[in-house]
Design an enzyme around this catalytic site. Structure first.
Site, PDB file in Angstrom:
ATOM      1  N   LYS A 151       0.799  -1.223   0.000  1.00 21.37           N
ATOM      2  CA  LYS A 151       0.000   0.000   0.000  1.00 21.37           C
ATOM      3  C   LYS A 151       0.839   1.285   0.000  1.00 21.37           C
ATOM      4  O   LYS A 151       0.397   2.294  -0.535  1.00 21.37           O
ATOM      5  CB  LYS A 151      -0.979   0.014   1.176  1.00 21.37           C
ATOM      6  CG  LYS A 151      -2.183  -0.904   0.962  1.00 21.37           C
ATOM      7  CD  LYS A 151      -3.292  -0.623   1.938  1.00 21.37           C
ATOM      8  CE  LYS A 151      -4.546  -1.413   1.621  1.00 21.37           C
ATOM      9  NZ  LYS A 151      -4.417  -2.854   1.981  1.00 21.37           N
TER      10      LYS A 151
ATOM     11  N   GLU B 159     -10.392   7.243   4.724  1.00 19.69           N
ATOM     12  CA  GLU B 159     -11.036   6.371   5.687  1.00 19.69           C
ATOM     13  C   GLU B 159     -10.179   5.113   5.782  1.00 19.69           C
ATOM     14  O   GLU B 159      -9.359   4.844   4.916  1.00 19.69           O
ATOM     15  CB  GLU B 159     -12.448   5.990   5.231  1.00 19.69           C
ATOM     16  CG  GLU B 159     -12.515   4.882   4.192  1.00 19.69           C
ATOM     17  CD  GLU B 159     -12.022   5.317   2.819  1.00 19.69           C
ATOM     18  OE1 GLU B 159     -11.976   6.537   2.542  1.00 19.69           O
ATOM     19  OE2 GLU B 159     -11.675   4.435   2.019  1.00 19.69           O
TER      20      GLU B 159
ATOM     21  N   SER C 255       1.499  -9.833  -1.139  1.00 23.30           N
ATOM     22  CA  SER C 255       1.204  -8.401  -0.993  1.00 23.30           C
ATOM     23  C   SER C 255       1.580  -7.831   0.364  1.00 23.30           C
ATOM     24  O   SER C 255       1.834  -6.636   0.478  1.00 23.30           O
ATOM     25  CB  SER C 255      -0.279  -8.150  -1.276  1.00 23.30           C
ATOM     26  OG  SER C 255      -1.093  -8.979  -0.465  1.00 23.30           O
TER      27      SER C 255
HETATM   28  C1  LIG Z   1      -5.217  -3.916   1.482  1.00 25.57           C
HETATM   29  C2  LIG Z   1      -4.505  -5.158   1.191  1.00 25.57           C
HETATM   30  C3  LIG Z   1      -4.892  -6.002   0.116  1.00 25.57           C
HETATM   31  C4  LIG Z   1      -6.102  -5.751  -0.730  1.00 25.57           C
HETATM   32  O1  LIG Z   1      -6.100  -4.566  -1.488  1.00 25.57           O
HETATM   33  P1  LIG Z   1      -5.897  -4.581  -3.070  1.00 25.57           P
HETATM   34  O2  LIG Z   1      -6.213  -3.175  -3.448  1.00 25.57           O
HETATM   35  O3  LIG Z   1      -6.828  -5.571  -3.677  1.00 25.57           O
HETATM   36  O4  LIG Z   1      -4.479  -4.942  -3.330  1.00 25.57           O
HETATM   37  C5  LIG Z   1      -4.119  -7.122  -0.143  1.00 25.57           C
HETATM   38  N1  LIG Z   1      -3.054  -7.441   0.612  1.00 25.57           N
HETATM   39  C6  LIG Z   1      -2.666  -6.680   1.654  1.00 25.57           C
HETATM   40  C7  LIG Z   1      -1.473  -7.096   2.447  1.00 25.57           C
HETATM   41  C8  LIG Z   1      -3.373  -5.517   1.987  1.00 25.57           C
HETATM   42  O5  LIG Z   1      -2.986  -4.766   3.025  1.00 25.57           O
END
Ligand SMILES: *Cc1c(COP(=O)(O)O)cnc(C)c1O
Length: 390
Positions: A84, A106, A372
């Protein structure tokens, strides 16, 4: 048309907000061609965020499964522990360029709030994060993080006191003072230009991973897998492979089951509609409003999906698949034990699907998974609910 992917996307917002979106779009069009902006963004990524993040061959997991080889793009090693910050940092740079003093947003579980508070601290912007009172109670560590980082966490007490009310509160405040503030959206959703801008900011994941796979394996991956909440980490990965012969898989959360309310599998069960300022596929209740959704991974429980995903779903370029809570939890434990990497529950959805895929495809294939984020944030919850078994 600008801001559209097929018929999905657009900017369905009141005129004052539309004017503001147009200003942000114009600033972004300029900045993305400005060598100084690109240089500064790359400098921050290299010296502050820790990019490029590595690609790791998950050798023990691959061996255990005995099928295709699984590689992980390590966004868990990006500063703050997830992808993010890639878009929050770039959004804050645009806010600064536009002369804004403050960024607002938010947050539900607090991940977006923490990333935005981090970028705001670094770039010397004020930061107001709206959060439902119920979420504030539940997500104490992230609330503490945001406050430590200097952000104001503003409790929202309306309605169910969760994400939906927090969105409404933040938008209301934004409408009152768009001159001095910028609303920073947390995924590839919302009105144009956000889905396009955030895709570009996250494309660093795919660009890096493409080069890293070529360097490590001598060719592109056969398959690339990522989880889909709003869709930012997945589109970031996919964007580098859309024109290649690489099979792409977006993994949606099937939660506890197939009934409405038990999952957040938007592209599997949803239908076309406008929410949060854009036209896409969404899960609707009987009144056509965004339906209540659920996933064990709070970052994935969104009733909509980015417009580009709706388009890639319709054209069939990306396969949208799903994974149950139980399969996600199993992958969470498995990867922790095989390779010493604790994945975020969101990312564990992608790992779980890759584990299935590895058994089905040619064992000579390679599967690239976008990891992610890291799972420290989920550890206490998982141990409380599931113990150390699995
Ligand atoms: C917020 C988040 C997601 C989901 O958000 P996307 O916009 O679909 O990428 C996925 N993995 C992690 C670790 C997150 O914090």
């Amino acid at each position: 048309m600008e801001g559209y992917y097929g018929r999905f996307g657009g900017a369905f917002v009141p005129q004052p907000l539309k004017d503001e979106m147009d200003k942000i779009a114009a600033a972004y069009e300029q900045l993305k061609q400005n060598p100084d902006y690109i240089k500064e963004l790359n400098h921050i990524r290299a010296t502050y965020q820790g990019r490029p993040t590595p690609v790791t061959y998950a050798c023990n997991l691959s061996e255990k499964i005995g099928g295709a080889k699984i590689y992980l793009k390590r966004e868990d090693l990006n500063h703050t522990g997830a992808h993010k910050l890639n878009h929050c940092m770039a959004e804050c740079m645009i806010a600064k360029h536009l002369g804004k003093k403050k960024v607002i947003a938010e947050t539900g579980a607090g991940q977006h709030g923490v990333a935005l508070a981090t970028a705001a601290a670094y770039l010397k912007l004020e930061c107001d994060i709206y959060m439902g009172e119920v979420d504030i109670e539940k997500e104490t560590p992230n609330v503490s993080r945001m406050r430590l980082l200097g952000a104001n966490v503003i409790p929202v007490s309306a309605g169910q006191k969760t994400l939906k009310e927090a969105v409404d509160a933040a938008f209301e405040v934004y409408l009152q003072d768009p001159e001095n503030t910028m609303y920073c959206i947390g995924s590839v959703v919302g009105p144009h230009p956000f889905p396009t801008m955030l895709r570009d900011f996250q494309s660093v994941i795919g660009t890096e991973a493409r080069e890293q796979m070529l360097a490590q394996t001598g060719r592109l991956p056969h398959h690339a897998v990522a989880c889909v909440g709003g869709g930012s980490n997945s589109i970031g990965l996919f964007s580098a492979f859309l024109d290649d012969n690489v099979q792409l898989y977006g993994v949606e959360p099937m939660g506890k089951g197939t009934k409405l309310g038990q999952n957040a599998a938007t592209l599997t069960y949803g239908s076309e509609g406008v929410m949060h300022g854009f036209n896409s596929i969404m899960l609707k209740d009987e009144n056509g409003e965004p339906a209540p959704v659920y996933s064990v991974a709070s970052g994935l429980d969104y009733a909509g999906v980015g417009p580009e995903h709706a388009y890639l779903h319709e054209t069939g370029r990306v396969n949208y698949v799903s994974v149950l809570d139980d399969e996600c939890i199993n992958a969470f434990f498995t990867l922790s034990r095989t390779d010493g990497i604790i994945p975020a529950l969101e990312s564990a959805h992608a790992v779980a699907y890759a584990m299935k895929l590895a058994r089905e495809v040619d064992p000579a294939d390679t599967i690239l998974v976008n990891l992610s984020g890291r799972g420290d944030k989920d550890m206490d919850f998982v141990i409380r609910e599931y113990g150390y078994l699995a």
